[in-house]
Design an enzyme around this catalytic site. Structure first.
Site, short mmCIF file in Angstrom:
data_model
loop_
_atom_site.label_atom_id
_atom_site.label_comp_id
_atom_site.label_asym_id
_atom_site.label_seq_id
_atom_site.Cartn_x
_atom_site.Cartn_y
_atom_site.Cartn_z
N ILE A 12 53.53 -32.54 18.59
CA ILE A 12 54.28 -31.31 18.34
C ILE A 12 53.33 -30.13 18.19
O ILE A 12 53.53 -29.07 18.79
CB ILE A 12 55.15 -31.46 17.07
CG1 ILE A 12 56.11 -32.65 17.22
CG2 ILE A 12 55.91 -30.17 16.76
CD1 ILE A 12 57.01 -32.60 18.44
N ASP A 31 42.76 -29.59 13.29
CA ASP A 31 43.01 -31.03 13.21
C ASP A 31 41.85 -31.69 12.47
O ASP A 31 40.71 -31.25 12.57
CB ASP A 31 43.15 -31.63 14.61
CG ASP A 31 43.95 -32.93 14.59
OD1 ASP A 31 45.13 -32.91 14.99
OD2 ASP A 31 43.41 -33.96 14.13
N LYS A 203 67.64 -32.16 10.37
CA LYS A 203 66.72 -32.87 11.27
C LYS A 203 66.80 -34.38 11.07
O LYS A 203 66.89 -35.16 12.02
CB LYS A 203 65.28 -32.39 11.03
CG LYS A 203 64.22 -33.23 11.66
CD LYS A 203 64.31 -33.22 13.17
CE LYS A 203 63.59 -34.43 13.76
NZ LYS A 203 62.81 -34.15 14.89
N ASN A 207 68.26 -37.63 13.89
CA ASN A 207 67.62 -38.89 14.29
C ASN A 207 68.35 -40.11 13.71
O ASN A 207 68.38 -41.16 14.33
CB ASN A 207 66.14 -38.87 13.90
CG ASN A 207 65.33 -38.04 14.90
OD1 ASN A 207 65.86 -37.59 15.91
ND2 ASN A 207 64.06 -37.84 14.61
N GLY A 254 61.82 -47.46 19.35
CA GLY A 254 60.42 -47.12 19.10
C GLY A 254 60.23 -45.64 18.94
O GLY A 254 61.18 -44.88 18.74
N CYS A 257 59.74 -41.26 15.53
CA CYS A 257 60.75 -40.42 14.87
C CYS A 257 61.97 -41.23 14.45
O CYS A 257 62.24 -41.39 13.26
CB CYS A 257 61.18 -39.32 15.82
SG CYS A 257 59.79 -38.51 16.60
#
Ligand code: SAJ
Length: 420
Positions: A12, A31, A203, A207, A254, A257
């Protein structure tokens, strides 16, 4: 030019940072992984996603995107770090906490902090806001805070990043407006404002909706096997009803998320979220069911039978193997003593060794299709039957043309189809 610091350069963060850099922002991608930082500064990427490499190159070449290990002072901070599960299925918020602490050290009045990571309801208020407050700035007054959950589909990330509607939940209504000003520079979909906790729940609800529906499909498929029916026919006919849309059965769920986020709700209230927990368990049970069906097809074919596994990615036409049920099927079959050769045309970073299609099928006693890659839909079964020791196939994705495979001499079994 506004400066944006994107914390986390994964599936993302990296696309988001690149899109922002090509829409008029000066972007620093942060990162903790030095290799990721090095690659990005060289215009290269560490993940598989259609179109992403070209976009990243354009962003880096424009001079508006660079990467570093630590955040720097910016106008906006966007947190896109992982929120995985702990061993006991609770949200591990370590990355969110550490990213927030790292950026809080640079905070200035008027800054905006956006949480994109999928998080348990209450995270902005209960975790992020207190860290910002501890740095000396009151969220909602001196600094702004909003949750803008990512909703993009792996495999279509760049398209969906631009086209999807966005839900933005503000710590206060003014915070939501601030965040909207950023997203409206590149979002073509509608931007809908709400409060932070509602956005977090939205959100996770999305899912969870998908997970529960897939679990229902998987359970119905198991029932069809027992009743000697064809689930796919049942699914297609039931979905002709104007208010019914049955999902597809498969070897399990899989990705990083859908197989993770529903646990955030179970963690909050296990007594209430019992349907959600049961759905998770049903989906997690599918690899074992697939392994059992393969073993039944193998019978006593050989002392150490060979299984050809087609597909290790968690879904079709992507290379992502995170939480892939295919990996679990491979593991279970190996544990049961089979030699398992694995093929996948996309999964460049597969944790299990891959081989060519020819090597995979040579001398195999059973072929199992685990991922719905287009490449497998149009396989010609005739040459495959000649190189396998026994022409037996289990299709867990319902993508093969059963009549054609039978004509080529295969014994064909399909997940969700019993008896015939
Ligand atoms: N699957 C089935 N049957 C189905 C649909 C999917 O078995 O009918 C399986 C897939 O094979 C795969 C898994 O479920 O293993 C998940 O695949 P997916 O394509 O449904 O979703 P993801 O994980 O790639 O992306 C999801 C998306 N969420 C929703 O569709 C509600 C995406 O929009 C989110 O941004 C993403 O999760 C995320 O990051 O949260």
């Amino acid at each position: 030019m506004q400066r944006i610091c994107v914390m986390g350069l994964g599936y993302i963060g990296l696309p988001t940072a690149s899109v922002l850099a090509t829409h008029g922002f000066q972007v620093l991608g942060v990162d903790v992984n030095a290799r990721v930082v090095e690659l990005l500064n060289a215009g290269r990427i560490h993940i598989e996603e259609p179109g992403l490499h070209t976009l990243v190159q354009a962003a880096v070449n424009s001079g508006n995107l660079r990467a570093a290990l630590e955040p720097e002072p910016a106008d906006v901070y966007c947190i896109a770090v992982p929120t995985p599960l702990t061993a006991d299925k609770r949200a591990d918020m370590t990355c969110v906490r550490e990213a927030t602490e790292a950026l809080a050290a640079h905070l200035q009045p008027g800054n905006l902090v956006i949480l994109e990571s999928t998080s348990p309801p209450g995270t902005c208020r209960g975790l992020v806001a207190p860290i910002l407050a501890a740095s000396g700035f009151t969220p909602g007054a001196q600094v702004h805070l909003a949750h803008c959950p990512e909703r993009v589909l792996p495999g279509k990330i760049l398209k969906e990043l631009i086209e999807n509607d966005r839900i933005i939940g503000g710590y206060t209504p003014a915070c939501a407006e601030k965040a909207k000003a950023i997203y409206s520079t590149f979002t073509e979909g509608e931007i809908i404002l709400t409060d932070a906790t509602t956005a977090e729940m939205v959100k996770v609800t999305e899912n969870t909706f998908r997970d529960v529906n897939i679990a229902l499909a998987n359970e119905l498929a198991l029932l069809c096997e027992e009743l000697e029916l064809d689930f796919d026919e049942v699914r297609r006919l039931a979905s002709r009803h104007p208010r019914v849309n049955v999902h597809q059965a498969g070897p399990g769920v899989g990705g990083h998320c859908i197989s993770v986020d529903p646990w955030f709700l179970v963690e909050r209230s296990p007594q209430t979220a019992r349907l959600i927990a049961a759905a998770r368990c049903r989906n997690d049970s599918m690899p074992r069911h697939v392994a059992r069906r393969v073993q039944a097809l193998l019978g006593d074919a050989a002392d150490r039978p060979k299984v050809a596994a087609l597909g290790v990615a968690f879904k079709g036409n992507v290379g992502d193997t995170r939480e892939s049920p295919a990996l679990e099927v491979v593991r279970l079959l190996r544990e049961a003593g089979a030699e398992v050769a694995v093929h996948d045309p996309y999964a460049r970073f597969s944790p299990v060794e891959l081989c060519t299609l020819e090597e995979c099928l040579a001398g195999a006693d059973c072929l199992v299709v685990l991922t719905d890659h287009n490449d497998y839909k149009y396989l010609d079964p005739r040459p495959l039957a000649r190189v396998m020791r026994r022409p037996v196939v289990l299709d867990t994705r319902h993508i093969l043309n059963v009549d054609e495979w039978r004509r080529a001499g295969f014994q064909v079994a399909v997940l969700g189809v019993g008896g015939r």
